[in-house]
Design a protein around this motif. Structure first.
Motif, PDB file in Angstrom:
ATOM      1  N   SER A 108       2.824   2.943  -3.515  1.00 46.33           N
ATOM      2  CA  SER A 108       2.129   3.646  -4.593  1.00 46.33           C
ATOM      3  C   SER A 108       2.792   4.978  -4.916  1.00 46.33           C
ATOM      4  O   SER A 108       3.366   5.643  -4.050  1.00 46.33           O
ATOM      5  CB  SER A 108       0.677   3.893  -4.200  1.00 46.33           C
ATOM      6  OG  SER A 108       0.033   4.667  -5.172  1.00 46.33           O
ATOM      7  N   LEU A 118       0.826  -1.211   0.000  1.00 47.06           N
ATOM      8  CA  LEU A 118       0.000   0.000   0.000  1.00 47.06           C
ATOM      9  C   LEU A 118       0.860   1.261   0.000  1.00 47.06           C
ATOM     10  O   LEU A 118       0.521   2.256  -0.634  1.00 47.06           O
ATOM     11  CB  LEU A 118      -0.936  -0.001   1.200  1.00 47.06           C
ATOM     12  CG  LEU A 118      -2.018  -1.073   1.195  1.00 47.06           C
ATOM     13  CD1 LEU A 118      -2.781  -1.048   2.512  1.00 47.06           C
ATOM     14  CD2 LEU A 118      -2.959  -0.891   0.027  1.00 47.06           C
ATOM     15  N   GLN A 170      -4.209   1.183  -3.156  1.00 45.49           N
ATOM     16  CA  GLN A 170      -3.074   2.078  -2.938  1.00 45.49           C
ATOM     17  C   GLN A 170      -3.518   3.533  -3.005  1.00 45.49           C
ATOM     18  O   GLN A 170      -3.088   4.371  -2.209  1.00 45.49           O
ATOM     19  CB  GLN A 170      -1.998   1.838  -3.989  1.00 45.49           C
ATOM     20  CG  GLN A 170      -1.311   0.511  -3.883  1.00 45.49           C
ATOM     21  CD  GLN A 170      -0.313   0.307  -5.004  1.00 45.49           C
ATOM     22  OE1 GLN A 170      -0.464   0.833  -6.106  1.00 45.49           O
ATOM     23  NE2 GLN A 170       0.712  -0.480  -4.726  1.00 45.49           N
ATOM     24  N   HIS A 212      -4.602  -1.039  -8.168  1.00 47.23           N
ATOM     25  CA  HIS A 212      -4.152   0.301  -7.778  1.00 47.23           C
ATOM     26  C   HIS A 212      -5.140   1.082  -6.921  1.00 47.23           C
ATOM     27  O   HIS A 212      -4.751   2.051  -6.269  1.00 47.23           O
ATOM     28  CB  HIS A 212      -3.811   1.131  -9.023  1.00 47.23           C
ATOM     29  CG  HIS A 212      -2.664   0.584  -9.797  1.00 47.23           C
ATOM     30  ND1 HIS A 212      -1.378   0.587  -9.316  1.00 47.23           N
ATOM     31  CD2 HIS A 212      -2.593   0.003 -11.016  1.00 47.23           C
ATOM     32  CE1 HIS A 212      -0.565   0.044 -10.207  1.00 47.23           C
ATOM     33  NE2 HIS A 212      -1.280  -0.326 -11.253  1.00 47.23           N
TER      34      HIS A 212
END
Length: 167
Positions: A20, A17, A55, A52
């Motif tokens: 990103s 996480l 994130q 994504h």
């Protein structure tokens, strides 16, 4: 570890996480992703949401993120800004990396801005409190000690100074 079960459990790790690069600008308030659960031209949007979106939510807790499934013939991302404007991004037949890179260029902070903010957040010896080198300013030489450890002189206490109590 129960959190390591399911599809691609790596997505639930803190290291993943934090890795990103999608840190949105302050003016972004809402991000919506519209896609279908079937169809080849929606594949990139589905993968972007799967890989994504967690994130994006982790790095931007002040931004509301919503997904709308099976409501549109073509996939798109809509970004709502604080001044009432919105940005519409067409993600039809794009891969997840193309969507990621395109969003990074249009609504994310630049690398120089992120480095500048990181320098500002570095540990400064003048700071004190939670997460700093010193818990209290009384730990610095020359400051008044904490009243919980050493009682303050009566002339510095409010009930003696403003009240009518004198020794």
């Amino acid at each position: 570890m129960p959190f390591m079960k399911g599809r691609a459990p790596i997505r639930r790790t803190l290291k993943y996480l934090e890795s990103s690069r999608l840190v949105l600008k302050e003016r972004v308030k809402v991000v919506t992703v519209n896609y279908n659960t079937h169809g080849n031209h929606h594949q990139g949007a589905r993968e972007f949401v799967f890989w994504h979106l967690p994130q994006l939510q982790y790095k931007n807790p002040q931004v509301q993120v919503a997904t709308f499934k099976n409501l549109t013939p073509t996939p798109f991302v809509r970004i709502f800004l604080e001044n009432g404007e919105d940005i519409l991004v067409d993600v039809d037949s794009k891969s997840r990396s193309e969507i990621h890179d395109h969003l990074k260029t249009i609504i994310c902070k630049s690398e120089s801005t992120l480095q500048k903010e990181a320098r500002e957040l570095e540990i400064n010896p003048a700071n004190f409190g939670w997460g700093c080198d010193r818990q209290c300013i009384c730990e610095i030489p020359g400051q008044v000690p904490c009243p919980g450890i050493i009682p303050l002189p009566n002339h510095m206490r409010g009930k003696y100074k403003f009240g009518e109590i004198f020794d």
